[in-house]
Design a protein around this motif. Structure first.
Motif, PDB file in Angstrom:
ATOM      1  N   ALA A 102       7.141  -3.393   5.162  1.00 55.43           N
ATOM      2  CA  ALA A 102       6.896  -2.013   4.752  1.00 55.43           C
ATOM      3  C   ALA A 102       6.284  -1.950   3.354  1.00 55.43           C
ATOM      4  O   ALA A 102       5.389  -1.130   3.093  1.00 55.43           O
ATOM      5  CB  ALA A 102       8.208  -1.226   4.800  1.00 55.43           C
ATOM      6  N   LEU A 103       6.722  -2.812   2.456  1.00 57.27           N
ATOM      7  CA  LEU A 103       6.142  -2.844   1.110  1.00 57.27           C
ATOM      8  C   LEU A 103       4.680  -3.280   1.157  1.00 57.27           C
ATOM      9  O   LEU A 103       3.832  -2.724   0.440  1.00 57.27           O
ATOM     10  CB  LEU A 103       6.948  -3.777   0.213  1.00 57.27           C
ATOM     11  CG  LEU A 103       8.378  -3.316  -0.129  1.00 57.27           C
ATOM     12  CD1 LEU A 103       9.093  -4.368  -0.956  1.00 57.27           C
ATOM     13  CD2 LEU A 103       8.337  -1.982  -0.877  1.00 57.27           C
ATOM     14  N   ILE A 104       4.356  -4.255   2.007  1.00 58.26           N
ATOM     15  CA  ILE A 104       2.956  -4.673   2.154  1.00 58.26           C
ATOM     16  C   ILE A 104       2.115  -3.536   2.709  1.00 58.26           C
ATOM     17  O   ILE A 104       0.993  -3.265   2.236  1.00 58.26           O
ATOM     18  CB  ILE A 104       2.881  -5.915   3.065  1.00 58.26           C
ATOM     19  CG1 ILE A 104       3.556  -7.114   2.381  1.00 58.26           C
ATOM     20  CG2 ILE A 104       1.437  -6.250   3.402  1.00 58.26           C
ATOM     21  CD1 ILE A 104       3.664  -8.335   3.281  1.00 58.26           C
ATOM     22  N   ASP A 105       2.648  -2.848   3.714  1.00 56.75           N
ATOM     23  CA  ASP A 105       1.928  -1.719   4.302  1.00 56.75           C
ATOM     24  C   ASP A 105       1.718  -0.609   3.278  1.00 56.75           C
ATOM     25  O   ASP A 105       0.621  -0.022   3.171  1.00 56.75           O
ATOM     26  CB  ASP A 105       2.704  -1.200   5.505  1.00 56.75           C
ATOM     27  CG  ASP A 105       1.844  -0.359   6.433  1.00 56.75           C
ATOM     28  OD1 ASP A 105       0.640  -0.176   6.141  1.00 56.75           O
ATOM     29  OD2 ASP A 105       2.380   0.114   7.456  1.00 56.75           O
ATOM     30  N   ALA A 106       2.747  -0.292   2.497  1.00 50.29           N
ATOM     31  CA  ALA A 106       2.620   0.747   1.478  1.00 50.29           C
ATOM     32  C   ALA A 106       1.645   0.323   0.382  1.00 50.29           C
ATOM     33  O   ALA A 106       0.884   1.157  -0.144  1.00 50.29           O
ATOM     34  CB  ALA A 106       4.004   1.048   0.882  1.00 50.29           C
ATOM     35  N   LEU A 107       1.650  -0.957   0.034  1.00 58.21           N
ATOM     36  CA  LEU A 107       0.713  -1.438  -0.989  1.00 58.21           C
ATOM     37  C   LEU A 107      -0.725  -1.282  -0.513  1.00 58.21           C
ATOM     38  O   LEU A 107      -1.618  -0.914  -1.309  1.00 58.21           O
ATOM     39  CB  LEU A 107       1.018  -2.897  -1.310  1.00 58.21           C
ATOM     40  CG  LEU A 107       0.156  -3.551  -2.394  1.00 58.21           C
ATOM     41  CD1 LEU A 107       0.335  -2.823  -3.725  1.00 58.21           C
ATOM     42  CD2 LEU A 107       0.504  -5.023  -2.532  1.00 58.21           C
ATOM     43  N   ALA A 108      -0.964  -1.523   0.768  1.00 55.84           N
ATOM     44  CA  ALA A 108      -2.315  -1.330   1.299  1.00 55.84           C
ATOM     45  C   ALA A 108      -2.745   0.131   1.197  1.00 55.84           C
ATOM     46  O   ALA A 108      -3.895   0.430   0.838  1.00 55.84           O
ATOM     47  CB  ALA A 108      -2.361  -1.807   2.759  1.00 55.84           C
ATOM     48  N   VAL A 109      -1.841   1.055   1.478  1.00 55.96           N
ATOM     49  CA  VAL A 109      -2.173   2.485   1.378  1.00 55.96           C
ATOM     50  C   VAL A 109      -2.469   2.867  -0.067  1.00 55.96           C
ATOM     51  O   VAL A 109      -3.439   3.586  -0.357  1.00 55.96           O
ATOM     52  CB  VAL A 109      -1.010   3.318   1.955  1.00 55.96           C
ATOM     53  CG1 VAL A 109      -1.239   4.803   1.686  1.00 55.96           C
ATOM     54  CG2 VAL A 109      -0.859   3.074   3.443  1.00 55.96           C
ATOM     55  N   VAL A 110      -1.646   2.391  -0.985  1.00 61.57           N
ATOM     56  CA  VAL A 110      -1.856   2.724  -2.402  1.00 61.57           C
ATOM     57  C   VAL A 110      -3.178   2.163  -2.903  1.00 61.57           C
ATOM     58  O   VAL A 110      -3.923   2.830  -3.646  1.00 61.57           O
ATOM     59  CB  VAL A 110      -0.664   2.211  -3.235  1.00 61.57           C
ATOM     60  CG1 VAL A 110      -0.940   2.386  -4.723  1.00 61.57           C
ATOM     61  CG2 VAL A 110       0.608   2.944  -2.841  1.00 61.57           C
ATOM     62  N   ILE A 111      -3.494   0.934  -2.491  1.00 58.78           N
ATOM     63  CA  ILE A 111      -4.777   0.329  -2.923  1.00 58.78           C
ATOM     64  C   ILE A 111      -5.944   1.126  -2.366  1.00 58.78           C
ATOM     65  O   ILE A 111      -6.932   1.406  -3.072  1.00 58.78           O
ATOM     66  CB  ILE A 111      -4.826  -1.138  -2.481  1.00 58.78           C
ATOM     67  CG1 ILE A 111      -3.806  -1.963  -3.276  1.00 58.78           C
ATOM     68  CG2 ILE A 111      -6.224  -1.711  -2.668  1.00 58.78           C
ATOM     69  CD1 ILE A 111      -3.689  -3.397  -2.823  1.00 58.78           C
ATOM     70  N   ALA A 112      -5.868   1.504  -1.093  1.00 61.33           N
ATOM     71  CA  ALA A 112      -6.946   2.288  -0.500  1.00 61.33           C
ATOM     72  C   ALA A 112      -7.084   3.645  -1.197  1.00 61.33           C
ATOM     73  O   ALA A 112      -8.204   4.120  -1.456  1.00 61.33           O
ATOM     74  CB  ALA A 112      -6.692   2.478   0.988  1.00 61.33           C
ATOM     75  N   TRP A 113      -5.970   4.286  -1.516  1.00 56.00           N
ATOM     76  CA  TRP A 113      -6.014   5.577  -2.208  1.00 56.00           C
ATOM     77  C   TRP A 113      -6.619   5.426  -3.606  1.00 56.00           C
ATOM     78  O   TRP A 113      -7.458   6.230  -4.019  1.00 56.00           O
ATOM     79  CB  TRP A 113      -4.610   6.149  -2.302  1.00 56.00           C
ATOM     80  CG  TRP A 113      -4.519   7.379  -3.154  1.00 56.00           C
ATOM     81  CD1 TRP A 113      -4.846   8.637  -2.799  1.00 56.00           C
ATOM     82  CD2 TRP A 113      -4.079   7.442  -4.519  1.00 56.00           C
ATOM     83  NE1 TRP A 113      -4.642   9.515  -3.839  1.00 56.00           N
ATOM     84  CE2 TRP A 113      -4.165   8.800  -4.918  1.00 56.00           C
ATOM     85  CE3 TRP A 113      -3.623   6.502  -5.432  1.00 56.00           C
ATOM     86  CZ2 TRP A 113      -3.824   9.216  -6.199  1.00 56.00           C
ATOM     87  CZ3 TRP A 113      -3.272   6.926  -6.704  1.00 56.00           C
ATOM     88  CH2 TRP A 113      -3.372   8.265  -7.088  1.00 56.00           C
ATOM     89  N   GLY A 114      -6.221   4.409  -4.358  1.00 53.81           N
ATOM     90  CA  GLY A 114      -6.774   4.210  -5.696  1.00 53.81           C
ATOM     91  C   GLY A 114      -8.254   3.904  -5.662  1.00 53.81           C
ATOM     92  O   GLY A 114      -9.032   4.437  -6.472  1.00 53.81           O
ATOM     93  N   ALA A 115      -8.654   3.059  -4.709  1.00 47.86           N
ATOM     94  CA  ALA A 115     -10.076   2.752  -4.593  1.00 47.86           C
ATOM     95  C   ALA A 115     -10.875   3.994  -4.206  1.00 47.86           C
ATOM     96  O   ALA A 115     -11.980   4.243  -4.722  1.00 47.86           O
ATOM     97  CB  ALA A 115     -10.286   1.637  -3.571  1.00 47.86           C
ATOM     98  N   GLY A 116     -10.317   4.792  -3.286  1.00 48.14           N
ATOM     99  CA  GLY A 116     -10.992   6.029  -2.912  1.00 48.14           C
ATOM    100  C   GLY A 116     -11.117   6.988  -4.082  1.00 48.14           C
ATOM    101  O   GLY A 116     -12.132   7.678  -4.240  1.00 48.14           O
ATOM    102  N   TYR A 117     -10.074   7.067  -4.915  1.00 45.70           N
ATOM    103  CA  TYR A 117     -10.109   7.932  -6.089  1.00 45.70           C
ATOM    104  C   TYR A 117     -11.215   7.504  -7.047  1.00 45.70           C
ATOM    105  O   TYR A 117     -11.991   8.322  -7.558  1.00 45.70           O
ATOM    106  CB  TYR A 117      -8.749   7.894  -6.780  1.00 45.70           C
ATOM    107  CG  TYR A 117      -8.447   9.112  -7.620  1.00 45.70           C
ATOM    108  CD1 TYR A 117      -8.943   9.212  -8.912  1.00 45.70           C
ATOM    109  CD2 TYR A 117      -7.670  10.153  -7.121  1.00 45.70           C
ATOM    110  CE1 TYR A 117      -8.667  10.328  -9.690  1.00 45.70           C
ATOM    111  CE2 TYR A 117      -7.403  11.273  -7.889  1.00 45.70           C
ATOM    112  CZ  TYR A 117      -7.895  11.350  -9.186  1.00 45.70           C
ATOM    113  OH  TYR A 117      -7.630  12.454  -9.948  1.00 45.70           O
TER     114      TYR A 117
END
Length: 770
Positions: free
Chosen positions: A175-190
């Motif tokens: 779950a932490l790996i999955d959440a880290l992927a979402v956060v990275i995608a959100w930051g890159a999108g920002y």
């Protein structure tokens, strides 16, 4: 997805129209001057009253008299009034939402009909900017999920076949790996959105979308943590792959539909048009979500009913009945809950809705934690307890005794977890104030009493197991000193008596910890005991006789005794009765009140009495010599260690009809007289056969009488047995050659080829004996 993009485009169109009111038709707002004149007049009148002393004093007196009047009693709130108020609010809110939706539809019709002009280039720029940000964010999220899936696959491989605790840890890591992927995608999108935009900051729509993206995708991460649709080894809930994918599909769609509407689309509509239009969008989407939820509930009604009906097989009867009733009405409760949630949002979205959502989340957490704890306890104790081999050898019954308590421990643990979950749910829905009750004196006293009672019961059980294990160890023949029969009997009685005393003591202490006054119980027990002692004389006689039998050591477990008409091995001794197993394997339970004489064959030493019958013609000294020879042979066998004295030859003890009785005794260890006697009889039979000593069987001698001259009449014996041709001559010849014996020939009462015969004689033989 196409409908979602179209809805976003419409919202942008309204947003652009509101930003440029000159290009669209607007409704003028009413002037506020109509309400200003009355307000200024009232203020001037109040100033004049305050400036005039008499008028001011009159106003003060009037206010004081009004304050002195008792206020009318407030009506006590009732459930009917509360339900009516919230129903009215929900109906009014629904009416306003439908009116706003109608206005929004009319506005949409004007835009589509062309009566309201739009700046299409400006609209296209806004759509292109927001659409590019959305496309880039989704692409980055997709790429991050692909990379994260590689790590998740490896984590799932490691979790396959691992214990529950390891699987739980690996599921958290996944779950932490999955959440880290979402956060990275959100930051890159920002960051990419900042680079694509012409301004230094993001627009309002882009910020709304990125915020909604991070919140909703993290919510989907939580769903994947619980359901694990792609990795069965990381799944915490007891679901198969089909059910996990089914629930993740619908729950993720509902999260996206409701979440993007409330966090992205509705705020955009509110800025672009009016708050009423945004509210209408929320109502439409929530109605759609409500219908989808009801359809899902009805679709899974039978499956959930079957699962709930079979879920409580290992639980208690009361829990099973509750689950059976719940399985029949769960869909009704779920639909009522969804409708109530929708009505709460319509009537009071700022008070009732947050309360229901918070209570729902707390309920889900309580149920989830309770399920995990129950599953952990069940898996930990289902296989039973396994003790080391040396402990099993010393205490062979300890493992079975501990495993016998496991079903009860599981039942108590499940019931306790269920009670705690129900209390947490009741506290979440404000049915009871659990925190306030625990902080009160009553709550503290009750919780302390329950904890003390539990400790007393656990300590009592541990003491019982310890004492029983110690008695079992002392009764073992493989370790320590071999216990005697007396020790086995006393230890068994001690274990039974200690169990009764411990049970009474633990029960009284537990009741005392619960606040029950045990003084009257003790007094009542004394009175009841006195009444029982007077009314149950046989029981008292049993106990008193049994106590004296144990004090006098009349018998112990393993002894062979004779109690009147019952003989056998003592298997069980209590303070009231004795259990005896006889030679045929029948178990007799004899109360001590029926015991008048105890004949114990296992005290000190024993005798095997060999009373042998020999023929009248035998020489008695030769018989005694043969019996001594048989005793000497017996002493050289394995039974010699059981013989503790020489052969006690007592000689002739009587004359029977067909035999002379010769008696001898063999002194043996207690309990060995039967084995020694059987072996001595076998050897003595062999010695008698070797010495041609007759052991007679019962027979009849016919005496024909004598005349005055001393002669007996002849006796003719007729043989009715058929004789084959030629067999008679051969038999006569053989009889002529055979020497005559010096004593009558033995005859058996039965032969294989003919019936019984009798020795009939009338004349004396060569020895002069008839």
């Amino acid at each position: 997805m196409k409908h979602f993009i179209a809805l976003v485009c419409l919202c942008l169109a309204f947003f652009f129209t509101a930003a440029h009111p000159s290009s669209a038709q607007t409704t003028p707002a009413p002037a506020a001057s109509t309400g200003e004149a009355p307000a200024s007049t009232s203020v001037d009148a109040l100033i004049r009253i305050l400036e005039d002393d008499a008028a001011r004093q009159a106003l003060i007196d009037r206010l004081r008299s009004a304050a002195a009047e008792p206020a009318p009693p407030a009506e006590a709130p009732t459930f009917a009034r509360w339900l009516a108020e919230h129903t009215t609010q929900a109906t009014t809110a629904l009416k306003e939402a439908l009116a706003s939706a109608w206005a929004f539809t009319e506005r949409l019709g004007e835009v589509l009909a062309g009566t309201a002009s739009l700046d299409l280039p400006r609209l296209w720029d806004v759509i292109a900017s927001l659409g590019s940000v959305m496309l880039v964010a989704f692409l980055l999220l997709f790429a991050a999920r692909l990379i994260a899936n590689r790590f998740l696959d490896r984590t799932a491989l490691r979790a396959a076949g691992a214990p529950l605790v390891t699987r739980l840890a690996l599921a958290v890591v996944a779950a932490l790996i999955d959440a880290l992927a979402v956060v990275i995608a959100w930051g890159a999108g920002y960051l990419i959105a900042l680079q694509l935009g012409s301004e230094a900051a993001l627009s309002f729509g882009e910020t709304l979308f990125l915020n909604a993206l991070i919140v909703l995708e993290l919510g989907k991460v939580s769903l994947r943590f619980l359901l694990a649709p792609r990795h069965a080894a990381l799944r915490l809930l007891p679901l198969d792959d089909t059910d996990a994918n089914y629930w993740y599909f619908w729950l993720s769609r509902l999260v996206s539909l409701v979440g993007y509407t409330f966090l992205f689309v509705a705020p955009l509509v509110a800025v672009a048009t009016t708050f009423a239009a945004a509210r209408s969008v929320r109502v439409i989407v929530l109605l759609a979500a409500l219908f989808i939820g009801i359809a899902i509930i009805l679709q899974n009604r039978d499956a959930v009913r079957a699962r709930l009906s079979t879920a409580g097989r290992e639980w208690g009867h009361a829990t099973r009945q509750v689950l059976i009733v719940l399985s029949r009405i769960w869909h009704v409760l779920a639909i009522v809950y969804l409708v109530a949630l929708f009505a709460a949002w319509l009537s009071n979205p700022f008070t009732v809705l947050p309360f229901m959502l918070r209570a729902t989340v707390e309920t889900g957490i309580a149920v989830l934690v309770g399920s995990l704890v129950t599953a952990f306890i069940t898996r930990a104790l289902r296989g039973g307890m396994s003790l080391p081999d040396d402990v099993k050898a010393r205490l062979p019954l300890l493992e079975a005794r501990l495993n016998a308590f496991i079903p009860s421990v599981l039942r108590v643990a499940r019931t306790l977890v269920l009670i705690l979950v129900l209390l947490a749910i009741a506290d979440a829905w404000a049915v009871l104030d659990l925190g306030g009750w625990l902080a009160s004196e009553t709550g503290r006293n009750l919780v302390g009493a329950l904890i003390s009672t539990s400790l007393v019961l656990v300590i009592g059980w541990l003491v019982y197991v310890a004492v029983s294990s110690w008695v079992e160890y002392r009764l073992s023949n493989d370790f320590g000193r071999v216990p005697s029969a007396r020790e086995r009997t006393l230890l068994s009685l001690f274990r039974n008596a200690f169990t009764v005393v411990l049970l009474v003591l633990v029960g009284l202490l537990a009741l005392s910890e619960l606040g029950v006054n045990i003084g009257p119980l003790l007094a009542g027990a004394g009175v009841i005991g006195l009444a029982v002692s007077f009314g149950s004389q046989k029981l008292v006689q049993d106990i008193i006789t049994g106590a004296f039998i144990q004090i006098e050591n009349a018998m112990n477990e393993g002894d062979v005794v004779n109690l009147g008409s019952v003989s056998g091995v003592v298997e069980k001794l209590t303070i009231r009765s004795v259990g005896i197993r006889d030679l045929d394997g029948i178990y007799h339970l004899v109360p001590f009140s029926a015991v008048t004489t105890v004949s114990n064959f296992m005290r000190g030493f024993a005798f095997h009495v060999a009373e042998i019958g020999v023929a009248y013609r035998e020489n008695i000294p030769q018989v005694k010599e043969a019996m001594h020879e048989a005793f000497d042979r017996l002493s050289k066998t394995e039974h010699g260690s059981a013989i503790i004295g020489p052969l006690d030859m007592q000689g002739v003890t009587g004359f029977a009809d067909s035999a002379v009785k010769v008696r001898a005794r063999i002194r043996t260890l207690a309990g060995q007289q039967w084995n020694v006697g059987r072996a001595y009889n076998e050897i003595l039979k062999a010695v008698f056969d070797e010495r041609d000593i007759e052991i007679p069987y019962p027979h009849i001698t016919v005496y024909m009488g004598r005349d005055k001259k001393g002669h007996a009449p002849p006796l003719h014996v007729v043989n009715d047995r058929p004789v084959e041709a030629g067999a008679g001559e051969d038999a006569a010849a053989a009889a002529a050659k055979k020497p005559r014996r010096s004593r009558p020939q033995r005859h058996r009462p039965e032969r294989a080829s003919s019936g019984p015969e009798r020795l009939v004689s009338g004349e004396p033989d060569d020895t002069g004996k008839p």
